[in-house]
Design an enzyme around this catalytic site. Structure first.
Site, mmCIF file in Angstrom:
data_model
loop_
_atom_site.group_PDB
_atom_site.id
_atom_site.type_symbol
_atom_site.label_atom_id
_atom_site.label_comp_id
_atom_site.label_asym_id
_atom_site.label_seq_id
_atom_site.Cartn_x
_atom_site.Cartn_y
_atom_site.Cartn_z
ATOM 1 N N CYS A 152 -4.737 2.371 -3.676
ATOM 2 C CA CYS A 152 -3.493 2.912 -3.093
ATOM 3 C C CYS A 152 -2.344 1.931 -3.258
ATOM 4 C CB CYS A 152 -3.683 3.289 -1.623
ATOM 5 S SG CYS A 152 -4.866 4.609 -1.380
ATOM 6 N N LYS A 184 -10.462 -1.237 10.131
ATOM 7 C CA LYS A 184 -10.473 -2.459 9.325
ATOM 8 C C LYS A 184 -10.691 -3.692 10.206
ATOM 9 C CE LYS A 184 -7.478 -0.958 5.461
ATOM 10 N NZ LYS A 184 -8.291 0.107 4.975
ATOM 11 N N ASP A 233 2.950 -4.472 7.824
ATOM 12 C CA ASP A 233 1.700 -3.752 7.582
ATOM 13 C C ASP A 233 0.572 -4.762 7.729
ATOM 14 O OD1 ASP A 233 -0.559 -2.536 6.681
ATOM 15 O OD2 ASP A 233 0.237 -1.970 4.711
ATOM 16 N N GLN A 292 -4.549 -5.258 6.636
ATOM 17 C CA GLN A 292 -5.504 -6.169 6.011
ATOM 18 C C GLN A 292 -5.695 -7.462 6.782
ATOM 19 O OE1 GLN A 292 -7.742 -5.907 3.767
ATOM 20 N NE2 GLN A 292 -7.156 -3.805 3.337
ATOM 21 N N HIS A 348 0.861 -1.180 0.000
ATOM 22 C CA HIS A 348 0.000 0.000 0.000
ATOM 23 C C HIS A 348 0.905 1.241 0.000
ATOM 24 C CE1 HIS A 348 -2.809 2.954 1.751
ATOM 25 N NE2 HIS A 348 -3.797 2.126 1.475
#
Lengths: 153, 417
Positions: free
Chosen positions: B375, B233, B207, B210, B131
């Site tokens: 993104c 999220k 990261d 997700q 991202h």
């Protein structure tokens, strides 16, 4: 589905599937102008050839959704071969067609309603106004054309 | 079509009933929410936790001595405890920094830890499937001090190309990777890659935006060094994200944003920063949002993360199978075609129909998908795409949602001929 059919009229789908004036012009003499919509990634390149105050030729490349692609195709068909002063008038009319949502400054006088009959096939794009996020798709080519004409002035 | 029932106590229909927004009717159809990868829907428990703070406990934290101020502080710090436990932070709540979102957490990593510890010639290794939040802050640091940003390529099978990973590791000081691609759904082998990074003397950042709501998380077991995600999220509110690192690293990091709350002393001659997470939480923090995040963590724990994984794997398998068979090849999934190391994010490329037109037609059926580059423009370029239309699942998703998606996709394909 009525509003969806209002957006995706047959004229729009036709210009999307068979875009007019697709291609490039040698630059120079033609002017090459790029337009981007960073939010959705749509890109357009407009090639303009103006001689003696007349937009004698226009070509377009780029990629984008059916609304941006058909709008650019419809635009090219509407302005090709017209005097620049007339092209400016067509642009102004089209922008006004899109002002269903794109607000004008409060002290601007409300303009007269657009004569849809005089707009020909361009009137097919009026359904876009009901889908505010898509107005930027429809106006991308027109803003790019305006930018090019301003550069030539 | 069966609606995703499972034998365990986890029942997606209960989650659905807990989620007020799923009662919405859009264009005369019940909403079909398939955009959880962008933002997930909060259950009533989260909304009520935020409401309780604002109705009963609203006060600033860490300052007042009155009852509600103490309660507000307890709510805020309690959320920190819940998050620490949820990801099994070895040092507990002292290692949890609340940020505005995952993006701000990456900026904290780059602009505090990175600016102090990385110099010209040092390499930050990311991947083509990151991202922008895990790319742009590194480019900004590159402008500041001349680091190199290097990319692990992505294979045609939508997974990291690790064939040359040993040579890619030269001069790498930090590996920063997504645990699950927000475009492809690919789940990366974080534990193995963290071990590899450590063998090369590099630290490892994740990261997890997700993966956080779609797989169990144990940062101790993963043995990573930085772990970043956002509340919205994981069924929580917008406006709050999480930055985790080991206490020793956190203590050595210079402050990021300056102001109230992040100091232990201020004089006319200078300031002394606070210690612990406070050092990185300048100004009044997102207290109501922390209350919501804490409730989201408890709610997810109540559902059971392994139950969510199983449920979403079932949904993803079903959707991939039907998308592959129903459209005569016109609908292409941009992502792994099997559910091995793959989450419930399904990006679609439909021949002759632009993703924005797909999403527009789907909206008429009440179907919420995300068109665009998500993104992740380097990844889009890698596969020669400008955009995809992305459908993604959450714990409240049912196969019924896929039914509506496929019905609406048939309409889009027919309409554009």
């Amino acid at each position: 589905m009525s509003s969806l059919e209002d957006l995706y009229r047959e004229v729009i789908l036709d210009h999307y599937r068979s875009p007019r004036n697709r291609g490039e012009l040698a630059s120079p003499p033609a002017l090459r102008v790029e337009g981007f919509n960073p939010l959705c990634g749509d890109e357009i390149v407009v090639y303009l050839e103006v001689r003696d105050g007349v937009l004698v030729d226009i070509k377009l490349t780029g990629h984008g959704c059916s609304i941006s692609q058909s709008s650019s195709s419809l635009m090219s068909a509407a302005v090709k071969g017209k005097p620049v002063s007339e092209v400016r008038g067509i642009i102004a009319n089209f922008k006004q067609l899109m002002t269903g949502v794109e607000a004008t400054l409060s002290d601007e006088k409300p303009a007269a309603p657009v004569d849809l009959r005089a707009m020909g096939e361009l009137a097919a794009l009026q359904g876009v106004v009901k889908f505010p996020v898509r107005i930027k798709c429809a106006t991308l080519a027109w803003n790019t054309l305006t930018q090019g004409l301003d550069e030539l002035d | 079509m069966a609606s995703g029932e499972l034998v365990s106590s986890f029942d997606p229909r209960r989650v659905r009933a807990d989620t007020p927004l799923l009662r919405r009717v859009i264009n005369e159809r019940s909403i079909t929410y398939l955009d959880s990868a962008s933002s997930s829907l909060p259950p009533r428990a989260v909304i009520e936790a935020m409401g309780r703070y604002y109705e009963m406990r609203h006060a600033n934290v860490h300052r007042g001595v009155y009852q509600t101020a103490n309660e507000a502080t307890a709510v805020y710090e309690g959320a920190r405890e819940s998050v620490a436990s949820f990801i099994n932070a070895p040092g507990g709540a002292n290692e949890i920094v609340f940020t505005k979102n995952a993006t701000e957490a990456f900026n904290l990593l780059a602009k505090s830890w990175g600016a102090k510890n990385l110099k010209a010639g040092d390499v930050v290794l990311v991947s083509e499937m990151e991202h922008h939040a895990n790319i742009v802050p590194w480019f900004q640091l590159r402008e500041l001090n001349g680091i190199e940003v290097r990319f692990i390529p992505v294979n045609d099978d939508y997974r990291l190309d690790l064939t040359n990973i040993e040579s890619l590791m030269e001069n790498v000081k930090l590996v920063s990777l997504t645990s699950m691609s927000n475009v492809l759904g690919t789940i990366n082998p974080i534990k193995d890659l963290a071990a590899l990074a450590h063998r090369h003397g590099a630290l490892f950042a994740v990261d997890a935006a997700q993966s956080i709501a779609h797989s169990p998380t144990d940062v101790t077991e993963l043995d990573v060094d930085f772990f970043i995600f956002s509340a919205h999220k994981m069924l929580g509110p917008t406006g709050i994200g999480v930055f985790w690192t080991r206490e020793a690293i956190l203590d050595a990091m210079p402050p990021f944003l300056g102001g109230g709350g992040m100091i232990s002393d201020v004089r006319t001659s200078g300031y002394t920063p606070a210690t612990g997470p406070s050092k990185f939480e300048a100004g009044t923090p997102p207290i109501g949002e922390a209350a919501g995040l804490g409730a989201a963590v408890l709610y997810l724990e109540g559902l059971g993360m392994t139950n969510i994984v199983e449920h979403e794997r079932h949904l993803t398998y079903d959707a991939l199978t039907r998308l592959a068979s129903e459209f005569d090849g016109r609908v292409r999934v941009i992502g792994p075609s099997d559910t091995h190391n793959r989450g419930g994010v399904i990006s679609l490329d439909i021949a002759g129909v632009h993703p924005h037109d797909v999403a527009q037609v789907l909206d008429q059926f009440g179907v919420c998908v995300r068109p665009g580059h998500h993104c992740a423009k380097p990844l889009m370029r890698r596969f020669g795409l400008a955009a995809t239309a992305r459908a993604s699942f959450g714990p409240y998703s049912l196969t019924r949602d896929t039914d509506v998606l496929i019905e609406a996709l048939h309409h889009a394909v027919t309409m554009f001929g």
